[in-house]
Design an enzyme around this catalytic site. Structure first.
Site, PDB file in Angstrom:
ATOM      1  N   GLY A 118       0.816  -1.204   0.000  1.00 12.34           N
ATOM      2  CA  GLY A 118       0.000   0.000   0.000  1.00 12.34           C
ATOM      3  C   GLY A 118       0.849   1.252   0.000  1.00 12.34           C
ATOM      4  O   GLY A 118       1.695   1.449  -0.884  1.00 12.34           O
ATOM      5  N   ASP A 119       0.659   2.094   1.010  1.00 12.11           N
ATOM      6  CA  ASP A 119       1.403   3.355   1.095  1.00 12.11           C
ATOM      7  C   ASP A 119       2.414   3.311   2.240  1.00 12.11           C
ATOM      8  O   ASP A 119       2.735   4.338   2.828  1.00 12.11           O
ATOM      9  CB  ASP A 119       0.439   4.529   1.274  1.00 12.11           C
ATOM     10  CG  ASP A 119      -0.462   4.369   2.494  1.00 12.11           C
ATOM     11  OD1 ASP A 119      -0.477   3.265   3.078  1.00 12.11           O
ATOM     12  OD2 ASP A 119      -1.151   5.330   2.870  1.00 12.11           O
ATOM     13  N   GLU A 120       2.923   2.122   2.539  1.00  6.57           N
ATOM     14  CA  GLU A 120       3.888   1.953   3.620  1.00  6.57           C
ATOM     15  C   GLU A 120       5.261   1.580   3.066  1.00  6.57           C
ATOM     16  O   GLU A 120       5.380   0.692   2.209  1.00  6.57           O
ATOM     17  CB  GLU A 120       3.421   0.869   4.591  1.00  6.57           C
ATOM     18  CG  GLU A 120       2.148   1.243   5.333  1.00  6.57           C
ATOM     19  CD  GLU A 120       1.717   0.134   6.266  1.00  6.57           C
ATOM     20  OE1 GLU A 120       1.611   0.391   7.467  1.00  6.57           O
ATOM     21  OE2 GLU A 120       1.505  -0.990   5.776  1.00  6.57           O
TER      22      GLU A 120
END
Length: 224
Positions: A118-120
């Site tokens: 994801g956005d990690e």
């Protein structure tokens, strides 16, 4: 099947070299193509960063080699769902790719830089205590610089940053350091500043190698 070419008279050394080199060249081309395919499986296709397993391997190598001189950094994009839902997934992908490029520029070629999902993101790099605060502040500034789209529009972005280091936590275990950095990240969530984990963060409860209570811990998968 290789064709057999019969040469008249005695075969000289140059001719022998040619006959041997031809099939080897074919194998070399195959080996290069195979290497490229294997390398591609280690990289996230959107950002070019290391996938989880490749990142973990590289991160542990750095910890084993540099020990207390290493810093583990966790990065989580702020308000990313709003960007995806409000501006479309193509814009969201552009933002993630921009974050990947900025992390690479900041950390340098020797670091382990991974997109965990994801956005990690996660970064492990050689970064000593005397430079740590300045460099982490620099990263936070880089990640909140607006992203310029191909059509000229700009997207306001930011990210939460948490860091942990063996010299502060007293451990070189990657999972423990990531867990502490993740806890520090959420201490400063949406603040626009990077937070360095204190020694107390070493005892933060975890699920699957991440801070207990964080979004997604129940389905995160095996620990790094």
């Amino acid at each position: 099947m290789n064709a057999v070419v019969r040469l008249p008279g005695r075969i000289g050394p140059h001719a022998l070299l040619i006959t041997v080199a031809v099939p080897l060249t074919g194998w070399a081309v195959h080996a290069v193509a195979l290497h490229k395919r294997l390398a591609a499986t280690k990289r996230d296709p959107l950002t070019g960063l290391l996938r989880r397993d490749a990142y973990t391997t590289r991160a542990r190598q750095l910890l084993a080699r540099h020990g207390d001189k290493v810093t583990v950094v966790m990065v989580d994009a702020d308000h990313f769902k709003q960007i995806n839902d409000g501006m479309g997934h193509a814009v969201g992908d552009t933002v993630l790719a921009a974050f990947g490029a900025r992390l690479t520029a900041w950390a340098g070629p020797r670091a382990a830089i991974g997109r965990l999902g994801g956005d990690e993101f996660a970064v492990v790099l050689e970064l000593t205590s005397d430079r740590r605060t300045h460099r982490l502040e620099q990263l936070a500034r880089m990640l909140r610089t607006p992203v310029v789209l191909d059509d000229g529009r700009t997207v306001d972005v930011a990210a939460s940053v948490g860091a942990a280091s063996p010299d502060v936590l007293g451990t070189r275990d990657l999972t423990a350091l990531q867990r502490a950095a993740d806890a520090a990240l959420y201490d400063g969530k949406h603040s626009g500043r990077a937070v360095l984990a204190s020694a107390e963060k070493a005892t933060v409860p975890s699920i699957n190698g991440r801070r207990a209570g964080r979004p997604g811990t129940a389905v995160w998968g095996r620990a790094a």
